[in-house]
Design a protein around this motif. Structure first.
Motif, PDB file in Angstrom:
ATOM      1  N   ASP A 478      29.895 -19.861  26.951  1.00 22.48           N
ATOM      2  CA  ASP A 478      30.661 -18.819  26.439  1.00 22.48           C
ATOM      3  C   ASP A 478      30.315 -18.826  24.795  1.00 22.48           C
ATOM      4  O   ASP A 478      30.433 -17.614  24.119  1.00 22.48           O
ATOM      5  CB  ASP A 478      32.094 -18.607  26.654  1.00 22.48           C
ATOM      6  CG  ASP A 478      32.092 -18.147  28.290  1.00 22.48           C
ATOM      7  OD1 ASP A 478      31.175 -17.733  28.779  1.00 22.48           O
ATOM      8  OD2 ASP A 478      33.496 -18.496  28.802  1.00 22.48           O
ATOM      9  N   ASP A 479      30.219 -19.967  24.396  1.00 24.32           N
ATOM     10  CA  ASP A 479      30.136 -19.966  22.718  1.00 24.32           C
ATOM     11  C   ASP A 479      28.600 -20.069  22.341  1.00 24.32           C
ATOM     12  O   ASP A 479      28.194 -20.573  21.315  1.00 24.32           O
ATOM     13  CB  ASP A 479      30.765 -21.261  22.103  1.00 24.32           C
ATOM     14  CG  ASP A 479      30.381 -22.550  22.789  1.00 24.32           C
ATOM     15  OD1 ASP A 479      29.374 -22.436  23.647  1.00 24.32           O
ATOM     16  OD2 ASP A 479      30.857 -23.476  22.440  1.00 24.32           O
ATOM     17  N   PRO A 509      33.516 -12.968  28.650  1.00 25.20           N
ATOM     18  CA  PRO A 509      33.610 -13.592  27.148  1.00 25.20           C
ATOM     19  C   PRO A 509      32.273 -13.855  26.609  1.00 25.20           C
ATOM     20  O   PRO A 509      32.180 -13.646  25.479  1.00 25.20           O
ATOM     21  CB  PRO A 509      34.181 -14.826  27.519  1.00 25.20           C
ATOM     22  CG  PRO A 509      35.107 -14.928  28.847  1.00 25.20           C
ATOM     23  CD  PRO A 509      34.162 -13.733  29.624  1.00 25.20           C
ATOM     24  N   ARG A 513      30.695 -12.088  23.237  1.00 22.77           N
ATOM     25  CA  ARG A 513      30.179 -13.061  22.148  1.00 22.77           C
ATOM     26  C   ARG A 513      28.688 -12.394  21.756  1.00 22.77           C
ATOM     27  O   ARG A 513      28.405 -12.234  20.652  1.00 22.77           O
ATOM     28  CB  ARG A 513      29.919 -14.483  22.594  1.00 22.77           C
ATOM     29  CG  ARG A 513      29.630 -15.507  21.365  1.00 22.77           C
ATOM     30  CD  ARG A 513      30.503 -15.491  20.242  1.00 22.77           C
ATOM     31  NE  ARG A 513      30.149 -16.319  19.392  1.00 22.77           N
ATOM     32  CZ  ARG A 513      30.359 -17.621  19.282  1.00 22.77           C
ATOM     33  NH1 ARG A 513      31.267 -17.954  20.136  1.00 22.77           N
ATOM     34  NH2 ARG A 513      30.094 -18.327  18.330  1.00 22.77           N
ATOM     35  N   GLU A 516      28.579  -9.224  19.711  1.00 18.04           N
ATOM     36  CA  GLU A 516      28.649  -9.520  18.254  1.00 18.04           C
ATOM     37  C   GLU A 516      27.059  -9.267  17.303  1.00 18.04           C
ATOM     38  O   GLU A 516      27.163  -9.209  16.248  1.00 18.04           O
ATOM     39  CB  GLU A 516      29.421 -10.662  17.772  1.00 18.04           C
ATOM     40  CG  GLU A 516      30.791 -10.588  18.425  1.00 18.04           C
ATOM     41  CD  GLU A 516      31.464 -12.101  18.258  1.00 18.04           C
ATOM     42  OE1 GLU A 516      30.963 -12.863  17.566  1.00 18.04           O
ATOM     43  OE2 GLU A 516      32.716 -11.944  18.519  1.00 18.04           O
TER      44      GLU A 516
END
Length: 540
Positions: A478-479, A509, A513, A516
């Motif tokens: 997710d990151d 999620p 991300r 963005e």
């Protein structure tokens, strides 16, 4: 006026009465067809939902069908054999990759399990009506049950028919003459070896049935039969053994690690997951993804019935001790071995961390409890049968109470299982709609001419298999950092493509991300939304 008429013998003109199946056998056949037909209808409705783990097995089948590889283990790990991929590979070669062709072999395995369970019930001394009851119980299909039986995610669909086959072979080896036993020894060893390669979850049944065979046929095993058994077992386990020798891998260590040995779970959580949630989920008494309080009654009934059935089998075994070769003694011994195997499966699950950490999903480890159903329900049938046949003698009142109690438990088994089966049917439209959304995603990627993407673990291999590797996906967390790729070649291919896209479920999620990074500046992403999915394309 009778000249020229030759009198025929009475036997020559007597019409033959066609053989008809007994009513309970005919009903068992119909119920079995209904169970298979119900599951086939689920497959056409995209139930149970697929996932990337099942797609990983599909990719193995795709590679086998193309001759591009012959994997021994589930990609990305050194345990859980790929038997399901080899079974599906011919169908994938003929019809192309799809969830349906991947699951048709598992459906056939389920049908085989029904047949073997019916036969096993009869060989263990059950009458045709009891065999019908066993088939009816196994024909029901709650959420966790149909997942275990139909999802080609590795290991589970083949365990139950293999376990029933081992029990049948054990009966045959205990009662047949010496001349007919060598092929059975070979089959017993081959199935056991394949199970060791595919999934060791059923090992408790192998051990308990093996102990019974050693107790009854130890002299025979000391000779040619032992050599045949050992050779067949090594042949069945050959993929695992050869791979372990070539690469220095220890599949036992890998299996223990998969059970959650690296992260300790509280014992209270383990016992709750194994003894309270486990049996109802494994036996098909719970709704999709959860167990309502009223559906947990089997958690109390199961251990009581397990002990009662074991005591009944042991009493029969002791009573027939003067007749070592009798069918009654053999059937009691096999029933006791099946119950011991079921207890071993439950105990192994209870000590694993998976029972405490993920009890709902990990209850799949108890799927092979179904192998013991012919032995588990036997005391209930023995108590209920005299009441149904009005053959009560002796302590009539006590027998009536036991009979009505047994009938109530059997009715509860069928009623709770039927209710959970109805819940699966009610949830099917939602599962089918989600599959349609995924098909829309595949079609949109094709229309956009996207060939390489990044996405979450539960997105990637499902997408790659659905497209027949026309779209290759690399896993990200997710990151946006690299995730767990079961096939590292996919990551290398995606990394080499500067125009690789991103795919994420809407509202996830990962999608938040990536949102963005939307914008008009250089290096930003454009987004295409389609039916619950978001496709992020690099701005050019």
């Amino acid at each position: 006026m009778t000249a020229g008429v030759r009198e025929e013998p009475r036997e020559a003109v007597r019409p033959r009465t066609p053989r008809r199946l007994p009513l309970p056998t005919l009903l068992a056949l119909l119920v079995g067809f209904a169970g298979v037909g119900y599951r086939l209808a689920l497959l056409f409705a995209d139930v149970p939902p697929t996932n990337s783990d099942e797609a990983t097995m599909g990719l193995a089948a795709l590679h086998i069908a193309r001759g591009e590889g012959f994997p021994v283990w589930f990609y990305g790990q050194a345990y859980m054999g790929t038997l399901e991929a080899y079974l599906a590979a011919p169908l994938v070669a003929l019809a192309g990759p799809s969830v349906l062709v991947l699951r048709l072999p598992t459906l056939a395995l389920y049908a085989l399990f029904l047949l073997l369970s019916w036969r096993l019930t009869r060989r263990l001394g059950g009458d045709r009506w009891y065999a019908l009851l066993v088939v009816a119980v196994l024909a029901l299909g709650a959420d966790r049950v149909v997942k275990n039986q139909l999802i080609a995610g590795g290991g589970y669909p083949e365990l139950n028919p293999a376990g029933a086959a081992l029990a049948l072979l054990t009966v045959g080896l205990c009662v047949s003459g010496p001349g007919a036993r060598l092929p059975r020894w070979a089959a017993w060893g081959l199935i056991s070896g394949v199970l060791l390669w595919v999934d060791p979850l059923i090992l408790p049944y192998v051990l308990t049935l093996g102990v019974l065979l050693v107790a009854r046929r130890r002299r025979e095993l000391a000779g040619r039969a032992g050599l045949v058994l050992a050779g067949a077992l090594l042949l069945g386990a050959a993929p695992m053994l050869v791979d372990s020798i070539r690469h220095g891998r220890n599949p036992v260590t890998a299996v223990l690690a998969a059970g959650g040995s690296g992260a300790a779970a509280d014992w209270a959580d383990r016992l709750h997951g194994a003894l309270v949630l486990g049996p109802p989920l494994a036996m098909g008494f719970c709704s999709p993804g959860r167990c309502a309080t009223w559906q947990l009654w089997w958690a109390v009934a199961f251990p009581v019935l397990l002990v009662l059935a074991a005591l009944t089998a042991w009493h029969t075994l002791r009573r027939a001790s003067g007749r070592p070769g009798s069918a009654v003694r053999v059937s009691a011994g096999v029933r006791l071995a099946l119950l011991g195997g079921a207890a071993g499966v439950l105990a192994a699950y209870a000590v694993s961390n998976a029972a405490g950490q993920t009890p709902i999903e990990s209850s799949r480890y108890l799927s092979c409890l179904a192998v013991a159903v012919p032995a588990l329900l036997w005391p209930l049938w023995q108590a209920a049968r005299p009441l149904a046949a009005r053959r009560l003698t002796g302590r009539r009142q006590l027998a009536e109470v036991a009979g009505f109690g047994a009938l109530a438990v059997l009715a509860g088994v069928l009623g709770t299982g039927a209710s959970a089966t109805v819940d699966v049917i009610r949830a099917a439209p939602g599962v089918h709609a989600e599959a349609d959304r995924h098909r829309s995603l595949v079609d949109t990627l094709g229309a956009l001419d996207v060939r390489n993407v990044r996405g979450g673990y539960w997105t990637c291999n499902r997408l790659t298999y659905a497209t027949g590797e026309n779209v290759v996906c690399a896993v990200v967390d997710d990151d946006l950092t690299p995730g767990f790729d079961r096939l590292p070649a996919y990551r290398r291919e995606v990394a080499a493509d500067p125009g690789a896209a991103w795919v994420a479920p809407a509202g996830s999620p990962l999608a938040a991300r990536l949102d963005e990074r939307l914008g008009t500046e250089s290096g930003a992403l454009d987004v295409v939304t389609v039916a619950g999915w978001r496709i992020y394309l690099p701005r050019r």
